[in-house]
Structures are given as structure tokens and as C-alpha cells.
Design an enzyme around this catalytic site. Structure first.
Site, PDB file in Angstrom:
ATOM      1  N   ALA A 127      42.310  -7.518  14.112  1.00  0.00           N
ATOM      2  CA  ALA A 127      42.721  -8.827  13.572  1.00  0.00           C
ATOM      3  C   ALA A 127      44.221  -8.810  13.323  1.00  0.00           C
ATOM      4  O   ALA A 127      44.918  -7.854  13.665  1.00  0.00           O
ATOM      5  CB  ALA A 127      41.955  -9.127  12.289  1.00  0.00           C
ATOM      6  N   ASP A 281      36.197 -15.730   2.819  1.00  0.00           N
ATOM      7  CA  ASP A 281      36.522 -15.692   4.253  1.00  0.00           C
ATOM      8  C   ASP A 281      35.229 -15.532   5.049  1.00  0.00           C
ATOM      9  O   ASP A 281      35.097 -14.637   5.882  1.00  0.00           O
ATOM     10  CB  ASP A 281      37.489 -14.532   4.528  1.00  0.00           C
ATOM     11  CG  ASP A 281      38.248 -14.717   5.839  1.00  0.00           C
ATOM     12  OD1 ASP A 281      38.233 -15.846   6.380  1.00  0.00           O
ATOM     13  OD2 ASP A 281      38.847 -13.754   6.328  1.00  0.00           O
TER      14      ASP A 281
END
Length: 506
Positions: A127, A281
Site C-alpha cells: 500500500a 478503514d
């Protein structure tokens, strides 16, 4: 570096035609024709929302993350922009495994092959902020090793500074700028992003969430290995599961999707109202499903927390909303200070009823929380509702829950699932259980204070002490009078000096 980054951002802004968002404003509208004439070669056939998303992806991971946050702020963006930004994905190529090994050695004092029996150099996930490697401890336990991306901090600082400038421009140029608090939104984003850069903090978030849901029949949270964790490296228990987005595989594995969808709603409300601490998230990449029909939570870099007052007003609003008590929703907004005190309750009640009434008694497949939020934010502009930055993550999480609910069980009745939980929570907050809990919390203080109370009262009632207090207050008053006299003299002298200067200048 800062100037180079700024130049690159400006180039991308003009290349994708994003100047129309600024040049459309009346204060700078005269420049619009000039820019179109100079940049005649641009192809702007794609809709503005698509061009904005592509520009965010081109600008890099920090702008992608900010775009994801902005997609939840439907009070700040038109619907087409919010919908398109919601499609942003955090797809970033992995960095070199040799760099990962160096970071592990610098952080933990040993190379990966010394720390672990097995360490896979090829990452299993990558990520914008970090990447994850599979490893096995010397005792056979399987773990996930998360390593912070090298050189990410300076890039983030530069981009955050530029986002702050953009937020300042929005606040100054647009009529709704102050009410929407763009600089506060950027400040919130700044805080969450810096939290993600500290893997020690993320490990603490994971540990807290695991403790909150220990032995839960609904949610699994991996264990943190603190001896192998630092600011740049985090080691967690490896979790086997199926990504929540793979619906067909979940069905084939015999997972009860209806039960799972109910669990999702209960987990959300439990985190928000019971704990005031929630995973913020919850996109599909961070949610897996275990073989025993439980959720597995991953990636704890972004969490939200709510104060007791915020939780109380949110619960009141949710309950009143589920009970169609729109007057209570309106009064709760006024009591909490989210709308001006002079707002007429009847007007706000009517506006909320207009938005909410059509959605009841319908399955979630026919309801879009995004559309409801959009209508509510349109109402908020009319009544000058102040946006609460601390609720931005909650709003984002709620939209994620909607997405999961639609995937797992389109017929899920969100209202019936959530309302019993909220009623039970409110009873615990205002009933006799709440009184007992408060007494237990205050008991140590009372045990320490009560024995000393008679002496404190006797001391206050002592005539000698009262005379001393009176004498001290008189001295303080005398000093204050002398100070006021000197201030008056100084003010008189300054006034005389100004008069003399005026005559001299004339």
C-alpha cells in the site's frame, strides 16, 4: 524539492483541466478564457469527476488517500465528484525486499533471517504507507511483518503542506468555506496520516481493538508481538481467511452471509457506542472472513474515537431517527451546538422529515445511505449546520458498512438490526446500571475525600482563618486600586503625547 513538487501538482492540475474548479469562481473568472487559449491542446472530453480521480491517482498515494476521505464529505463535494472519488484504490507497487530487510535490521537490531525461521522476500500486500511480508517465528507461529515504506515521511510532509494551502484557498474563495472547515478537515487527515506512519501506534490500536473484542463471536483481531514491533516495523499474528469481496467463494465455503451482514452492523454500533473506539478503514481489502463465520479485521492505521457527549448525541439522533421522531432529531442538533441556537425547531424538523420519511420500511437494497447523507447535507447548508470534523471518519465507516451490507445481504433491514442495540445502550447510559457504574467509578475518590471532609469544613469555619482570608482580600483589592491608578496616569500621558504629536505634524 517543495518547489518541484508544487510545479508537478500545478502541471497535473492544468493537464487534467482541474483549473475549472477554481477559475469558475467569480473572483477569477476573467482568467478562464486566457487559460483555455494558452492550453488549447488539452483534451477534456472526459467528465470532470473522472478527470479529478485520474489526477488524484497521478499525484500519488497521499492525494489518493485524501481523495478517499473527501469522497465521504458529500457536504463539501457535489454528488458526481464524491461518487467518482469513492472509486479510488490504494494500488502501489512494492518496494525492494532488500530495503525492507534493511529497515527491519535498523529497527529490531537483527536481519529477518535471524529473527524468523522463514521470511518471504516477496510481499503479500503493498500500500501507499507500508507493505506486508509473510514470516514464521522460530517456534512455528505464523506472522505478518509490516514494514514502513522508505522515504515516505518527507513526501507526506510536502503534500500535507500543499493540501493546507489548498484548504486555505477553498476557505477564502467559496461562500461555504468557513462552515465546511476545510482546514480542519486537512488537519484531521494530517493527524490520521501521521498516526499511520507510526507502526507502534498502529500496533497499540490493534491491541486495544483485540482487547475490546476478545472472545467475541463476531470479530477476530490478530495478536501483536510487541518484542518484534517498532515505529517502522510491526509483527502481527497471521490470519487465514477469505476477502469479504469474494462472495462466491464465501458461499462455496458455507459461510452464512445473512448472519455475517448482521454481525457487520452490530460490530459497527458496538465499536462506536459501547467503546467509542472504532476501526475507520473498513474497505473490503481490510476485512476477511474466517472459516467459523467471524470477521477478521486488518490494518489498524486509521481508527476513530468519540467523546462521551458525541456518543450520547449520536445515539439520541439514531434512536429518534429509527423511531421517526424528527422533532427529537432537530432538538438534539440544537442542543449539541451542531446548528445555531436561534434555529426554529419546526423548520429543521420539517426538512429532516422530508429527507428521511421516504426511506423507511424498505430493504437496504433500495436505500442508499450516500443519497440520504447527500440530502441531509443539502439541508445542512440551508440551516448553517457546522460540520463536525471528529465525525468524518464515522461517516466514512458508515458508508463502508452500507457497501458491505449490500454485498452480503441486499435484503438486510438495517433499522431492525441496529435499533435494539441502541435502545439497550441508551438504557445502560441513563438507567440504574449507569448510576451504579458511576458510583463504582467515583468510589475511590469518595473513599479518599470523605474522611477529610469534617476537617476541611472545620478549617473553613475557623474565625482566625476567616480573618486572614479577609485581610488578604483587602490587600489584594488595595494593590488592584493602585494598579488602576497607575494605568490611568499612563493612559493620560499617552493621550497628551498623541495630541502633541498631532500638533507637530500639522
Amino acid at each position: 524539492m517543495f518547489l518541484l513538487r508544487l510545479f508537478k501538482i500545478i502541471r497535473i492540475v492544468f493537464a487534467f483541466g482541474l483549473d475549472e474548479f477554481i477559475l469558475g469562481h467569480e473572483r477569477v473568472r476573467g482568467l478562464e478564457r486566457l487559460v483555455k487559449l494558452v492550453l488549447f491542446w488539452r483534451s477534456l472530453d472526459a467528465p470532470r469527476a473522472v478527470r479529478l480521480r485520474r489526477a488524484m491517482e497521478k499525484l500519488g498515494p497521499i492525494f489518493v488517500k485524501f481523495g478517499q476521505v473527501l469522497s465521504t464529505r458529500r457536504d463539501l463535494l457535489p454528488a458526481d465528484l464524491a461518487d467518482e472519488l469513492a472509486r479510488l484504490q490504494d494500488r502501489v507497487p512494492p518496494f525492494d525486499s532488500d530495503l525492507a530487510a534493511q529497515i527491519i535490521q535498523q529497527s529490531l537490531g537483527k536481519m529477518p533471517e535471524q529473527l524468523f525461521r522463514r521470511f518471504d522476500t516477496k510481499p503479500v500486500a503493498s500500500a501507499s504507507v507500508a507493505q506486508v511480508h509473510y514470516a514464521e517465528m522460530h517456534d512455528g507461529r505464523r506472522v505478518a511483518v509490516k514494514v514502513l515504506r522508505p522515504g515516505i515521511r518527507p513526501i507526506i510532509e510536502q503534500d500535507l503542506a500543499l493540501l493546507g494551502v489548498m484548504a486555505w484557498l477553498v476557505e477564502k474563495l467559496f461562500a461555504d468555506g468557513k462552515r465546511l472547515k476545510p482546514r480542519e478537515v486537512v488537519a484531521e487527515f494530517d493527524r490520521y496520516l501521521h498516526d499511520e506512519l507510526d507502526l507502534q501506534r498502529e500496533a497499540a490500536n490493534a491491541s486495544q481493538l483485540r482487547r475490546n473484542f476478545l472472545n467475541s463471536p463476531m470479530l477476530l483481531v490478530p495478536e501483536v508481538f510487541w518484542d518484534y514491533s517498532s515505529r517502522d516495523v510491526m509483527v502481527l499474528e497471521w490470519m487465514d481467511g477469505t476477502p469479504i469481496s469474494q462472495i462466491d467463494k464465501l458461499r462455496a465455503d458455507g459461510i452464512d452471509l445473512k448472519k455475517l451482514s448482521r454481525f457487520g452492523v452490530e460490530i459497527f454500533f458496538t465499536q462506536v457506542f459501547r467503546d467509542g473506539f472504532f476501526h475507520a478503514d473498513m474497505h473490503p481489502g481490510n476485512i476477511f472472513v474466517a472459516a467459523d463465520n467471524r470477521y477478521i479485521a486488518l490494518d489498524f492505521g486509521i481508527v476513530g474515537s468519540l467523546a462521551d457527549e458525541d456518543r450520547r448525541y449520536l445515539a439520541i439522533n439514531f434512536l429518534a431517527f429509527f423511531q421517526r421522531d424528527y422533532k427529537r432529531v432537530a432538538t438534539a442538533h440544537i442542543e449539541s451546538g451542531w446548528v445555531p441556537k436561534e434555529t426554529r425547531v419546526a423548520d429543521l424538523e420539517a426538512a429532516i422529515r422530508t429527507v428521511c420519511e421516504p426511506i423507511f420500511d424498505r430493504p437496504i437494497s433500495e436505500i442508499s445511505l450516500g443519497q440520504i447523507l447527500l440530502r441531509l447535507f443539502e439541508t445542512s447548508r440551508r440551516f448553517n449546520v457546522e460540520i463536525q470534523p471528529q465525525l468524518v471518519l464515522l461517516q466514512k465507516t458508515l458508508l463502508n458498512i452500507e457497501g458491505l451490507g449490500r454485498q452480503l445481504d441486499p435484503e438486510l433491514d438495517l433499522w431492525q438490526t441496529a435499533m435494539p442495540f441502541l435502545e439497550r445502550w441508551m438504557n445502560e447510559q441513563v438507567g440504574w446500571r449507569a448510576l451504579l457504574r458511576q458510583i463504582k467509578r467515583e468510589a475511590p475518590y469518595w473513599a479518599e475525600t470523605l474522611p477529610a471532609l469534617p476537617r476541611a469544613i472545620a478549617t473553613l469555619a475557623d474565625p482566625v482563618r476567616q480573618d486572614r482570608l479577609l485581610e488578604a482580600s483587602e490587600r489584594l483589592a488595595q494593590v488592584q486600586r493602585q494598579r488602576n491608578e497607575w494605568l490611568a496616569v499612563i493612559a493620560g500621558l499617552l493621550t497628551a503625547l498623541l495630541i502633541v504629536l498631532a500638533f507637530v505634524l500639522r
